[in-house]
Design a protein around this motif. Structure first.
Motif, PDB file in Angstrom:
ATOM      1  N   LEU A 368       0.807  -1.157   0.013  1.00 40.72           N
ATOM      2  CA  LEU A 368      -0.011  -0.010   0.025  1.00 40.72           C
ATOM      3  C   LEU A 368       1.063   1.155   0.093  1.00 40.72           C
ATOM      4  CD1 LEU A 368      -2.679   1.456   0.392  1.00 40.72           C
ATOM      5  CD2 LEU A 368      -2.333   1.062   3.025  1.00 40.72           C
ATOM      6  N   SER A 369       2.016   1.485   0.631  1.00 37.05           N
ATOM      7  CA  SER A 369       2.914   2.426   0.745  1.00 37.05           C
ATOM      8  C   SER A 369       3.559   2.623  -0.544  1.00 37.05           C
ATOM      9  CB  SER A 369       4.066   2.081   2.022  1.00 37.05           C
ATOM     10  OG  SER A 369       4.950   3.247   1.791  1.00 37.05           O
ATOM     11  N   ARG A 370       3.869   1.750  -1.278  1.00 39.63           N
ATOM     12  CA  ARG A 370       4.436   1.868  -2.510  1.00 39.63           C
ATOM     13  C   ARG A 370       3.437   2.304  -3.367  1.00 39.63           C
ATOM     14  NH1 ARG A 370       6.852  -3.356  -1.305  1.00 39.63           N
ATOM     15  NH2 ARG A 370       5.118  -4.432  -2.572  1.00 39.63           N
ATOM     16  N   GLN A 371       2.310   1.716  -3.463  1.00 47.21           N
ATOM     17  CA  GLN A 371       1.497   2.298  -4.352  1.00 47.21           C
ATOM     18  C   GLN A 371       0.884   3.845  -4.157  1.00 47.21           C
ATOM     19  OE1 GLN A 371      -2.109  -0.291  -3.425  1.00 47.21           O
ATOM     20  NE2 GLN A 371      -1.412  -1.926  -4.863  1.00 47.21           N
ATOM     21  N   ARG A 372       0.781   4.134  -2.848  1.00 47.06           N
ATOM     22  CA  ARG A 372       0.683   5.569  -2.496  1.00 47.06           C
ATOM     23  C   ARG A 372       1.726   6.328  -3.193  1.00 47.06           C
ATOM     24  NH1 ARG A 372      -3.512   6.546   1.055  1.00 47.06           N
ATOM     25  NH2 ARG A 372      -4.338   5.104   2.046  1.00 47.06           N
ATOM     26  N   ASP A 373       3.076   5.890  -3.006  1.00 45.76           N
ATOM     27  CA  ASP A 373       4.183   6.623  -3.543  1.00 45.76           C
ATOM     28  C   ASP A 373       4.126   6.947  -4.970  1.00 45.76           C
ATOM     29  OD1 ASP A 373       6.794   7.769  -2.600  1.00 45.76           O
ATOM     30  OD2 ASP A 373       7.551   6.219  -4.032  1.00 45.76           O
ATOM     31  N   VAL A 374       3.578   5.992  -5.773  1.00 45.14           N
ATOM     32  CA  VAL A 374       3.682   6.087  -7.109  1.00 45.14           C
ATOM     33  C   VAL A 374       2.574   7.083  -7.469  1.00 45.14           C
ATOM     34  CG1 VAL A 374       2.518   4.841  -9.225  1.00 45.14           C
ATOM     35  CG2 VAL A 374       4.040   3.766  -7.811  1.00 45.14           C
ATOM     36  N   ALA A 375       1.280   7.282  -6.703  1.00 41.78           N
ATOM     37  CA  ALA A 375       0.553   8.146  -6.796  1.00 41.78           C
ATOM     38  C   ALA A 375       1.056   9.602  -6.316  1.00 41.78           C
ATOM     39  CB  ALA A 375      -0.880   8.174  -5.988  1.00 41.78           C
ATOM     40  N   ARG A 376       1.837   9.839  -5.547  1.00 46.70           N
ATOM     41  CA  ARG A 376       2.359  11.093  -5.109  1.00 46.70           C
ATOM     42  C   ARG A 376       3.403  11.497  -6.060  1.00 46.70           C
ATOM     43  NH1 ARG A 376       2.622   8.336   0.020  1.00 46.70           N
ATOM     44  NH2 ARG A 376       4.818   7.947  -0.103  1.00 46.70           N
ATOM     45  N   SER A 377       4.124  10.487  -6.674  1.00 52.97           N
ATOM     46  CA  SER A 377       5.148  10.678  -7.734  1.00 52.97           C
ATOM     47  C   SER A 377       4.604  11.470  -8.859  1.00 52.97           C
ATOM     48  CB  SER A 377       6.005   9.398  -8.224  1.00 52.97           C
ATOM     49  OG  SER A 377       6.615   8.978  -7.337  1.00 52.97           O
ATOM     50  N   ARG A 378       3.397  10.795  -9.265  1.00 54.60           N
ATOM     51  CA  ARG A 378       2.571  11.429 -10.566  1.00 54.60           C
ATOM     52  C   ARG A 378       2.068  12.863 -10.113  1.00 54.60           C
ATOM     53  NH1 ARG A 378      -1.255   6.175 -11.564  1.00 54.60           N
ATOM     54  NH2 ARG A 378       0.285   4.648 -12.686  1.00 54.60           N
ATOM     55  N   ARG A 379       1.651  12.874  -9.078  1.00 56.38           N
ATOM     56  CA  ARG A 379       1.346  14.504  -8.443  1.00 56.38           C
ATOM     57  C   ARG A 379       2.360  15.218  -8.778  1.00 56.38           C
ATOM     58  NH1 ARG A 379      -2.438  12.789  -4.106  1.00 56.38           N
ATOM     59  NH2 ARG A 379      -0.651  13.129  -2.797  1.00 56.38           N
ATOM     60  N   ARG A 380       3.724  14.778  -7.986  1.00 56.33           N
ATOM     61  CA  ARG A 380       4.673  15.714  -8.176  1.00 56.33           C
ATOM     62  C   ARG A 380       5.318  16.023  -9.421  1.00 56.33           C
ATOM     63  NH1 ARG A 380       6.691  12.230  -3.570  1.00 56.33           N
ATOM     64  NH2 ARG A 380       7.656  11.023  -5.143  1.00 56.33           N
ATOM     65  N   ASP A 381       5.130  14.921 -10.355  1.00 63.36           N
ATOM     66  CA  ASP A 381       5.579  15.175 -11.808  1.00 63.36           C
ATOM     67  C   ASP A 381       4.395  16.309 -12.470  1.00 63.36           C
ATOM     68  OD1 ASP A 381       7.648  13.460 -11.500  1.00 63.36           O
ATOM     69  OD2 ASP A 381       6.230  11.854 -12.364  1.00 63.36           O
ATOM     70  N   ARG A 382       3.161  16.223 -12.132  1.00 63.65           N
ATOM     71  CA  ARG A 382       2.400  17.299 -12.485  1.00 63.65           C
ATOM     72  C   ARG A 382       2.269  18.673 -12.103  1.00 63.65           C
ATOM     73  NH1 ARG A 382      -3.134  14.096 -11.825  1.00 63.65           N
ATOM     74  NH2 ARG A 382      -4.017  16.204 -12.592  1.00 63.65           N
ATOM     75  N   ARG A 383       3.317  18.851 -10.797  1.00 58.01           N
ATOM     76  CA  ARG A 383       3.465  19.628 -10.076  1.00 58.01           C
ATOM     77  C   ARG A 383       2.074  20.257  -9.359  1.00 58.01           C
ATOM     78  NH1 ARG A 383       7.855  23.195 -13.493  1.00 58.01           N
ATOM     79  NH2 ARG A 383       9.606  21.827 -13.617  1.00 58.01           N
ATOM     80  N   VAL A 384       1.568  19.505  -8.832  1.00 54.55           N
ATOM     81  CA  VAL A 384       0.027  19.667  -8.211  1.00 54.55           C
ATOM     82  C   VAL A 384       0.472  20.170  -6.779  1.00 54.55           C
ATOM     83  CG1 VAL A 384      -2.308  18.984  -7.400  1.00 54.55           C
ATOM     84  CG2 VAL A 384      -1.245  18.194  -9.682  1.00 54.55           C
ATOM     85  N   PRO A 385       0.081  21.317  -6.291  1.00 50.33           N
ATOM     86  CA  PRO A 385       0.384  21.749  -5.020  1.00 50.33           C
ATOM     87  C   PRO A 385      -0.685  20.854  -3.812  1.00 50.33           C
ATOM     88  CG  PRO A 385      -0.159  23.475  -6.179  1.00 50.33           C
ATOM     89  CD  PRO A 385      -0.268  22.426  -7.008  1.00 50.33           C
ATOM     90  N   VAL A 386      -0.096  20.414  -2.771  1.00 52.71           N
ATOM     91  CA  VAL A 386      -0.864  19.737  -2.027  1.00 52.71           C
ATOM     92  C   VAL A 386      -0.844  20.282  -0.557  1.00 52.71           C
ATOM     93  CG1 VAL A 386      -0.906  17.483  -0.661  1.00 52.71           C
ATOM     94  CG2 VAL A 386      -0.029  17.526  -3.373  1.00 52.71           C
ATOM     95  N   LEU A 387      -1.981  20.636  -0.162  1.00 56.63           N
ATOM     96  CA  LEU A 387      -2.195  21.023   1.155  1.00 56.63           C
ATOM     97  C   LEU A 387      -2.843  19.937   2.361  1.00 56.63           C
ATOM     98  CD1 LEU A 387      -2.274  23.281  -0.654  1.00 56.63           C
ATOM     99  CD2 LEU A 387      -3.647  24.671   1.109  1.00 56.63           C
ATOM    100  N   SER A 388      -2.173  19.744   3.351  1.00 53.22           N
ATOM    101  CA  SER A 388      -2.739  18.576   4.263  1.00 53.22           C
ATOM    102  C   SER A 388      -3.110  19.480   5.439  1.00 53.22           C
ATOM    103  CB  SER A 388      -1.539  17.741   4.413  1.00 53.22           C
ATOM    104  OG  SER A 388      -1.099  16.733   3.478  1.00 53.22           O
ATOM    105  N   LEU A 389      -4.356  18.830   5.952  1.00 51.46           N
ATOM    106  CA  LEU A 389      -5.086  19.389   6.931  1.00 51.46           C
ATOM    107  C   LEU A 389      -4.769  18.254   8.283  1.00 51.46           C
ATOM    108  CD1 LEU A 389      -8.652  19.869   5.631  1.00 51.46           C
ATOM    109  CD2 LEU A 389      -6.931  21.717   6.603  1.00 51.46           C
TER     110      LEU A 389
END
Length: 565
Positions: A368-389
Motif C-alpha cells: 500500500l505504501s508503494r502504491q501511494r508513493d507512485v500516486a504521489r510521484s505522479r502528482r509531483r510530476d504534474r506539480r500539483v500543490p498539496v495542502l494537508s489538514l
C-alpha cells in the motif's frame, strides 16, 4: 476428609477433626447462622486462639471452613464471579472475633469485592460461648454513595453503602436471611433492568495525578458507542503495581458498577497485562486501557480496505505480548468494547499464527505504501500543490475541507470520525489544481502500534507542500493539544515542512478571544461553519508556499470546485 483453609499450622489432630466435622452442620435458609454453629465456631476459636469462619451456601450448607490468626481471617480463592454486574456470590461469610471488635474494614471490603451475600461476626467469649453478633450486607439504594472523585486510598468507612444489623446474642438476631437477600437482589436487578441491551455500560476510571486526558477519555468512551455509567478518580502519586488502584477504591468501583449496571472499567492510562488481569480478578469487571479504547474507536471508524488492514495490524501488535503469559484478560477480546473488528479473531489463533498474520499484514501495508508513493510521484510530476489538514481529533478538519471544496465528507462531534485519508481537488483559472488532503486526527500519547500501522497513511503528510494545523478555538485545553500535535509532527520528521496554523470554530468564541489566540499562535482565524476568514486563509496559504502569484486571482472562493478524487 474435607479441606481446612487458612493457617492450620500447629493444630492438634483433635482440633483438626473438630474443624472437619464443621462440614456436617447445616443452617436453616432463613437464618444467618444457627446458635449451634455459632457456639461450635466460638468454642474452637477460643481453644486454638485464632479466628474461625465458614462460607455458607444459600441453602445453609457449609462450603468452606477457614482458620485465620488472632486478628484476621483470609478468604481462600473462590473463583471469578460470572454472570454480569449486580450478581452475588450466593455465599455468606460467618466468622469469629476474639478481641471484642466489630466488623472490620477488611470484612466490608471482602463483602463488596467478593460480592458476598452477607458478612457476619460473632464475638467468641472467654469461656468459648457465642456472644454478640454483627451483620452487614450491601444496600442497593446507597450503592453509589461513595464519592466518585475520592482521592484517598483507604478502606471503606462507616459512610459506605452497607446496612448493618446487631444483636447481643445470635438467637436474638432479627434478620430473615432468605427474604433479605431476595430483596437485595431484586433491588440490584432493578438497576440492571431497563438498560439498552445492546449498549455496554462502563465506569471511566482516572488514576493520573492531574486532570490530563480524563475528559478526553470520557469522550473516547462515548465515541466508541459505550454508555458512561459513572466516573471515578483516584489521584495517586504512582499507580498501584498490582491492581492499578488501591483496595479501598476497588471496593468503590465494585459497588458503583453494581449500582449502575456497568460491566466494563475503562482507564485513562495504559495497563500492563498483569495489572489488567489482577483488576479483573478483584472486581469481576472487564478492564480496558487507553490504547485498547483508541484501537476500538479506530476499528469502528475504518471504512476502506486500507484502513481496516492498518487497524487489524495495530490490534494484533497490541494483543501479541498479552498472549505470551497465561492471560485471563483474553476475555477482554471476546466482544464489545476492546473486541470489535479483526482483533476478535485472537481467540481462534495461537501466537504463531498471529505472528504469521502480522507479517502478512505488514507486507500488504508495505505494498500500500508503494502504491501511494507512485500516486504521489505522479502528482509531483504534474506539480500539483498539496495542502494537508492536520490537527487534534475533533478540531474540525473535515468540516473545513467540506467548506473549502463544497464536499460532503462525513463529519460529527465525535473523536476520530475521519480515519481514512480523503483528498479533494479545486481547479483555479491560473494555478490549475490544488489538492487538499484530510488526515486522521492526532491525539496525545497516540499508541506507538497505531503510528506504525498507519505509516503508509501518514507518509502522505511528508509529500505536502503545506501543513494546515487546525486548532479548535473553543477548546479550553487547546494549549496542551497544540503541544501534543507539535510533538507528533516532530516524531514524524515533519517539522521542516511549511506550516500554517488555522484557528477554527471562531464563531463559537468572542472576536477578542479569537484575535488573542491568533496572535499567540501566529494563526489565521476562520469558521468552517460560516466560512468567515477563508479569503485570509488562502492569502496566508500562498504566502506560506512562497507563491508569487495568488491562488485565487479574481475568483470568488468555492467556485469552480472540481469533483472529488
Amino acid at each position: 476428609m474435607r479441606p481446612i483453609y487458612g493457617d492450620v499450622r500447629g493444630l492438634r489432630a483433635a482440633q483438626r477433626g473438630a474443624l472437619e466435622r464443621t462440614y456436617r452442620r447445616k443452617v436453616s435458609p432463613d437464618q444467618v447462622v444457627s446458635t449451634e454453629l455459632a457456639r461450635h465456631l466460638c468454642a474452637l476459636s477460643r481453644e486454638i486462639g485464632r479466628q474461625v469462619g465458614v462460607l455458607l451456601t444459600r441453602d445453609g450448607a457449609v462450603s468452606k471452613v477457614i482458620v485465620g490468626d488472632a486478628r484476621q481471617l483470609e478468604i481462600p480463592d473462590i473463583g471469578r464471579l460470572r454472570g454480569g454486574p449486580g450478581r452475588f456470590r450466593r455465599l455468606r461469610l460467618v466468622h469469629t472475633h476474639l478481641r471484642g471488635e466489630g466488623l472490620s474494614t477488611d470484612d466490608l471490603n471482602d463483602l463488596a469485592l467478593l460480592r458476598l451475600d452477607l458478612v457476619a461476626v460473632v464475638q467468641a467469649e472467654a469461656d468459648g460461648a457465642a456472644g454478640a453478633i454483627e451483620v452487614a450486607y450491601l444496600a442497593p439504594s446507597a450503592a453509589g454513595a461513595a464519592a466518585p472523585e475520592a482521592a484517598n486510598d483507604k478502606g471503606v468507612g462507616a459512610e459506605a453503602p452497607f446496612l448493618r444489623v446487631e444483636a447481643p446474642q445470635v438467637y436474638a438476631l432479627e434478620l430473615d436471611f432468605a427474604a433479605t437477600i431476595r430483596e437485595v437482589e431484586r433491588e440490584f436487578g432493578r438497576y440492571r433492568g431497563g438498560r439498552e441491551a445492546t449498549k455496554e455500560r462502563a465506569l471511566v476510571i482516572g488514576v493520573r495525578p492531574e486532570d490530563d486526558h480524563f475528559a478526553e477519555t470520557v469522550e473516547l468512551v462515548r465515541s466508541a458507542g459505550v454508555e458512561v455509567a459513572g466516573k471515578l478518580r483516584q489521584r495517586r502519586s504512582r499507580v498501584h503495581p498490582r491492581t492499578v488502584v488501591g483496595r479501598g477504591k476497588l471496593t468503590d468501583i465494585v459497588l458503583q458498577s453494581m449500582r449502575a449496571g456497568a460491566e466494563v472499567a475503562i482507564f485513562d492510562i495504559d495497563l500492563k497485562p498483569a495489572q489488567a488481569r489482577a483488576f479483573e480478578d478483584a472486581t469481576g469487571l472487564k478492564a480496558i486501557d487507553r490504547t485498547q479504547l483508541i484501537l476500538d474507536v479506530f476499528a469502528q471508524r475504518a471504512r476502506s480496505r486500507d484502513g481496516k488492514l492498518q487497524v487489524e495490524l495495530a490490534q494484533l501488535r497490541y494483543s501479541l505480548p498479552r498472549l505470551t503469559e497465561k492471560d485471563a484478560g483474553l476475555s477482554r477480546l471476546t466482544g464489545g468494547i476492546g473486541g470489535r473488528g479483526p482483533g476478535e479473531t485472537v481467540l481462534e489463533v495461537g501466537r504463531r499464527r498471529i505472528r504469521d498474520r502480522i507479517r502478512n499484514l505488514e507486507r500488504q501495508v508495505e505494498k500500500l505504501s508503494r502504491q501511494r508513493d507512485v500516486a504521489r510521484s505522479r502528482r509531483r510530476d504534474r506539480r500539483v500543490p498539496v495542502l494537508s489538514l492536520i490537527g487534534y481529533t475533533n478540531a474540525g478538519k473535515s468540516t473545513l475541507l467540506n467548506a473549502l471544496t463544497r464536499s460532503e465528507v462525513e463529519t460529527a462531534g465525535k473523536l476520530f470520525v475521519t480515519l481514512d485519508p480523503t483528498s479533494r481537488r479545486i481547479r483555479f483559472p491560473r494555478e490549475g489544481e490544488v489538492v487538499i488532503t484530510d488526515t486522521v486526527g492526532f491525539i496525545a500519547e497516540l499508541p506507538p502500534d497505531l503510528v506504525r500501522a498507519f505509516r503508509a497513511t501518514l507518509e502522505e503528510l511528508g509529500d505536502a507542500d503545506l501543513l494546515l494545523h487546525v486548532v479548535d478555538a473553543a477548546d479550553q485545553g487547546w494549549r496542551a493539544k497544540v503541544e501534543a500535535v507539535e510533538r507528533l509532527i516532530a516524531e514524524l520528521s515533519l517539522n521542516t515542512k511549511p506550516l500554517l496554523v488555522v484557528l477554527n470554530k471562531c464563531d463559537l468564541v468572542t472576536e477578542e478571544h479569537a484575535r488573542r489566540m491568533a496572535g499567540q499562535l501566529d494563526a489565521v482565524a476562520v469558521s468552517a461553519r460560516t466560512r468567515a476568514g477563508f479569503r485570509r486563509l488562502i492569502d496566508r496559504a500562498e504566502e506560506a508556499m512562497g507563491r508569487a502569484a495568488p491562488l485565487l486571482p479574481g475568483v470568488r472562493l468555492g467556485r469552480g470546485a472540481a469533483a472529488a478524487r
